[in-house]
Design a protein around this motif. Structure first.
Motif, PDB file in Angstrom:
ATOM      1  N   GLU A 166     -20.922   3.475  24.589  1.00  0.00           N
ATOM      2  CA  GLU A 166     -20.196   4.466  24.436  1.00  0.00           C
ATOM      3  C   GLU A 166     -19.747   5.969  24.451  1.00  0.00           C
ATOM      4  N   ALA A 167     -20.979   5.812  23.265  1.00  0.00           N
ATOM      5  CA  ALA A 167     -21.781   7.415  22.914  1.00  0.00           C
ATOM      6  C   ALA A 167     -22.094   7.901  24.116  1.00  0.00           C
ATOM      7  N   ALA A 168     -22.409   7.166  24.976  1.00  0.00           N
ATOM      8  CA  ALA A 168     -22.641   8.426  26.171  1.00  0.00           C
ATOM      9  C   ALA A 168     -21.836   8.984  26.832  1.00  0.00           C
ATOM     10  N   GLN A 169     -20.454   8.818  26.444  1.00  0.00           N
ATOM     11  CA  GLN A 169     -19.725   9.338  27.787  1.00  0.00           C
ATOM     12  C   GLN A 169     -19.084  10.699  26.308  1.00  0.00           C
ATOM     13  N   MET A 170     -19.478  10.669  25.416  1.00  0.00           N
ATOM     14  CA  MET A 170     -18.956  11.520  24.513  1.00  0.00           C
ATOM     15  C   MET A 170     -19.588  12.915  24.664  1.00  0.00           C
ATOM     16  N   LYS A 171     -19.257  14.237  24.278  1.00  0.00           N
ATOM     17  CA  LYS A 171     -19.385  15.368  24.698  1.00  0.00           C
ATOM     18  C   LYS A 171     -20.258  15.985  23.395  1.00  0.00           C
ATOM     19  N   ARG A 172     -21.601  16.392  23.539  1.00  0.00           N
ATOM     20  CA  ARG A 172     -21.985  17.323  22.204  1.00  0.00           C
ATOM     21  C   ARG A 172     -21.229  17.583  21.671  1.00  0.00           C
ATOM     22  N   GLN A 173     -20.634  18.556  21.949  1.00  0.00           N
ATOM     23  CA  GLN A 173     -19.349  19.135  20.589  1.00  0.00           C
ATOM     24  C   GLN A 173     -18.367  18.187  19.871  1.00  0.00           C
ATOM     25  N   ASP A 174     -18.051  17.756  20.140  1.00  0.00           N
ATOM     26  CA  ASP A 174     -17.197  16.535  19.629  1.00  0.00           C
ATOM     27  C   ASP A 174     -17.927  15.838  18.786  1.00  0.00           C
ATOM     28  N   PHE A 175     -19.736  14.868  19.321  1.00  0.00           N
ATOM     29  CA  PHE A 175     -19.834  14.117  17.930  1.00  0.00           C
ATOM     30  C   PHE A 175     -20.529  15.086  16.815  1.00  0.00           C
ATOM     31  N   LEU A 176     -20.383  16.210  17.396  1.00  0.00           N
ATOM     32  CA  LEU A 176     -20.993  17.103  16.943  1.00  0.00           C
ATOM     33  C   LEU A 176     -20.094  17.665  15.302  1.00  0.00           C
ATOM     34  N   GLY A 177     -18.972  17.396  15.675  1.00  0.00           N
ATOM     35  CA  GLY A 177     -17.810  17.973  14.954  1.00  0.00           C
ATOM     36  C   GLY A 177     -17.500  16.648  14.078  1.00  0.00           C
ATOM     37  N   TRP A 178     -17.416  15.741  14.241  1.00  0.00           N
ATOM     38  CA  TRP A 178     -17.420  14.216  13.714  1.00  0.00           C
ATOM     39  C   TRP A 178     -18.318  14.451  12.898  1.00  0.00           C
ATOM     40  N   TYR A 179     -19.789  14.031  13.084  1.00  0.00           N
ATOM     41  CA  TYR A 179     -20.674  14.433  12.448  1.00  0.00           C
ATOM     42  C   TYR A 179     -20.844  15.329  11.252  1.00  0.00           C
ATOM     43  N   ASP A 180     -20.358  16.711  11.972  1.00  0.00           N
ATOM     44  CA  ASP A 180     -19.907  17.573   9.881  1.00  0.00           C
ATOM     45  C   ASP A 180     -18.732  17.408   9.124  1.00  0.00           C
ATOM     46  N   ILE A 181     -17.561  16.461   9.620  1.00  0.00           N
ATOM     47  CA  ILE A 181     -17.047  15.785   8.336  1.00  0.00           C
ATOM     48  C   ILE A 181     -17.536  14.488   8.027  1.00  0.00           C
ATOM     49  N   VAL A 182     -18.414  13.909   8.359  1.00  0.00           N
ATOM     50  CA  VAL A 182     -18.946  12.482   7.326  1.00  0.00           C
ATOM     51  C   VAL A 182     -18.865  12.629   5.824  1.00  0.00           C
ATOM     52  N   HIS A 183     -19.654  13.696   5.235  1.00  0.00           N
ATOM     53  CA  HIS A 183     -19.564  14.359   4.178  1.00  0.00           C
ATOM     54  C   HIS A 183     -18.703  13.735   3.100  1.00  0.00           C
ATOM     55  N   THR A 184     -17.240  13.856   4.274  1.00  0.00           N
ATOM     56  CA  THR A 184     -15.594  14.335   3.519  1.00  0.00           C
ATOM     57  C   THR A 184     -15.348  12.512   2.780  1.00  0.00           C
ATOM     58  N   VAL A 185     -16.186  11.578   3.635  1.00  0.00           N
ATOM     59  CA  VAL A 185     -15.503  10.337   4.153  1.00  0.00           C
ATOM     60  C   VAL A 185     -15.212   9.548   2.250  1.00  0.00           C
ATOM     61  N   PRO A 186     -15.726  10.284   1.266  1.00  0.00           N
ATOM     62  CA  PRO A 186     -14.887   9.617  -0.062  1.00  0.00           C
ATOM     63  C   PRO A 186     -14.149   9.664  -0.609  1.00  0.00           C
ATOM     64  N   GLU A 187     -13.327  11.680   0.447  1.00  0.00           N
ATOM     65  CA  GLU A 187     -11.903  11.386  -0.150  1.00  0.00           C
ATOM     66  C   GLU A 187     -10.805  11.406   0.201  1.00  0.00           C
ATOM     67  N   THR A 188     -11.135  10.578   1.018  1.00  0.00           N
ATOM     68  CA  THR A 188     -10.537   9.378   2.180  1.00  0.00           C
ATOM     69  C   THR A 188     -10.259   8.265   1.087  1.00  0.00           C
ATOM     70  N   PHE A 189     -10.698   8.137   0.346  1.00  0.00           N
ATOM     71  CA  PHE A 189     -10.575   6.829  -0.515  1.00  0.00           C
ATOM     72  C   PHE A 189     -10.655   6.933  -1.888  1.00  0.00           C
ATOM     73  N   THR A 190     -10.282   8.040  -2.216  1.00  0.00           N
ATOM     74  CA  THR A 190      -9.716   8.867  -3.888  1.00  0.00           C
ATOM     75  C   THR A 190      -8.539   8.087  -4.200  1.00  0.00           C
ATOM     76  N   ASN A 191      -7.413   7.730  -3.352  1.00  0.00           N
ATOM     77  CA  ASN A 191      -5.782   8.107  -4.106  1.00  0.00           C
ATOM     78  C   ASN A 191      -5.365   7.089  -3.691  1.00  0.00           C
ATOM     79  N   ILE A 192      -6.672   5.939  -2.455  1.00  0.00           N
ATOM     80  CA  ILE A 192      -5.395   5.135  -2.295  1.00  0.00           C
ATOM     81  C   ILE A 192      -4.838   3.948  -3.197  1.00  0.00           C
ATOM     82  N   GLU A 193      -5.814   3.566  -3.922  1.00  0.00           N
ATOM     83  CA  GLU A 193      -5.368   2.748  -5.128  1.00  0.00           C
ATOM     84  C   GLU A 193      -3.953   3.065  -6.049  1.00  0.00           C
ATOM     85  N   THR A 194      -3.235   4.296  -6.143  1.00  0.00           N
ATOM     86  CA  THR A 194      -2.091   4.329  -6.108  1.00  0.00           C
ATOM     87  C   THR A 194      -1.402   4.317  -4.976  1.00  0.00           C
ATOM     88  N   THR A 195      -1.852   5.429  -4.423  1.00  0.00           N
ATOM     89  CA  THR A 195      -0.840   5.126  -3.301  1.00  0.00           C
ATOM     90  C   THR A 195       0.223   4.494  -2.249  1.00  0.00           C
TER      91      THR A 195
END
Length: 274
Positions: A166-195
């Motif tokens: 599936e990834a073979a059909q993905m454009k380079r700029q799109d893959f790198l765009g996702w790659y560049d936000i992976v480091h923010t993953v922990p922020e998505t989990f921070t508040n769900i215990e309460t929200t």
């Protein structure tokens, strides 16, 4: 706008929306479609940068999980669905975490396969290594290597190959765009215990998911309305490694709004915690 497909429009049935991981597409849920459509209307989404959905470069001001969340909720709004069951795999689980943190009222139940709650030391090292190489290395080579590190075993081969194909059909700029936000993953989990304390959440992880299983198990301790099931003979992509078990427990969980017990499952369940 995201590319999506709606399967079924029975007003007596609730909706399930599927969110795939990076490099994948809605196609990775093919083992679920036949089983789930008997009881639910389905929405299969291709996230930004995948298939015919908008490119990550279309988002002015920078691409983020906020953008992804907004796009997914727009899909529900366009179809006219106020509330749905969410099923996500890998990075799709991260998107669900973000939705739970900002719009929990849109989620009936959440099924999170191969969930990611934090970036551990090994993952940080891989991200750093990838950052150093990404501008001089073909993106598919980098993706394939990451997939082999994440899904190394022989019994992960089919899942690994499906994602690489599936990834073979993905454009380079799109893959790198996702790659560049992976480091923010922990922020998505921070508040769900309460929200999202009142939203039933089912976490399905593979016994062989060496990258994320330990952290998910730790992070779900004492989290309200959260059930963790570890599937034997399975790695990170549990819906492909163990489709029958994944389908059975997910459907039971959604139909009962969070009531699933070990006796409802079969031998490929390694453990269950709630």
């Amino acid at each position: 706008m995201l590319e999506y497909k709606v399967i079924g429009s029975d007003p007596a049935k609730e909706y399930v929306i599927f969110l795939h991981g990076i490099g994948g597409s809605a196609n990775i849920f093919f083992p679920q479609m036949k089983a789930f459509k008997k009881s639910f209307n389905l929405i299969a989404v291709n996230l930004p940068g995948h298939k015919k959905s908008s490119s990550v470069s279309d988002y002015k001001g920078g691409f983020s999980f906020d953008d992804v969340t907004e796009e997914v909720l727009k899909v529900l709004d366009e179809i006219g669905v106020e509330k749905a069951h969410f099923v996500g795999i890998s990075l799709g689980s991260v998107v669900i975490h973000k939705i739970l943190s900002v719009a929990p009222q849109r989620v009936s139940t959440a099924v999170l396969g191969g969930a990611i709650t934090r970036i551990n030391l090994l993952a940080k090292m891989l991200l750093l290594w990838g950052t150093l190489l990404k501008n001089v290395t073909p993106h598919l080579w980098l993706y394939s290597l990451c997939a082999r590190i994440l899904m190394p075993n022989d019994n992960h081969k089919d899942s690994r190959n499906a994602f690489i194909q599936e990834a073979a059909q993905m454009k380079r700029q799109d893959f790198l765009g996702w790659y560049d936000i992976v480091h923010t993953v922990p922020e998505t989990f921070t508040n769900i215990e309460t929200t999202a304390a009142s939203v039933p959440k089912l976490y399905l992880t593979g016994e062989d998911d060496h990258m994320f299983k330990k952290d998910v198990t730790k992070d779900l301790t004492d989290m309200p309305k959260a059930t963790l099931i570890v599937l034997s003979n399975s790695g990170h992509v549990v819906n492909l490694d163990q489709p029958d078990a994944f389908n059975k427990v997910s459907l039971t969980f959604m139909q009962t709004k969070g009531q699933v017990k070990a006796q409802d499952l079969e031998d490929n369940v390694y453990s269950i915690k709630s």
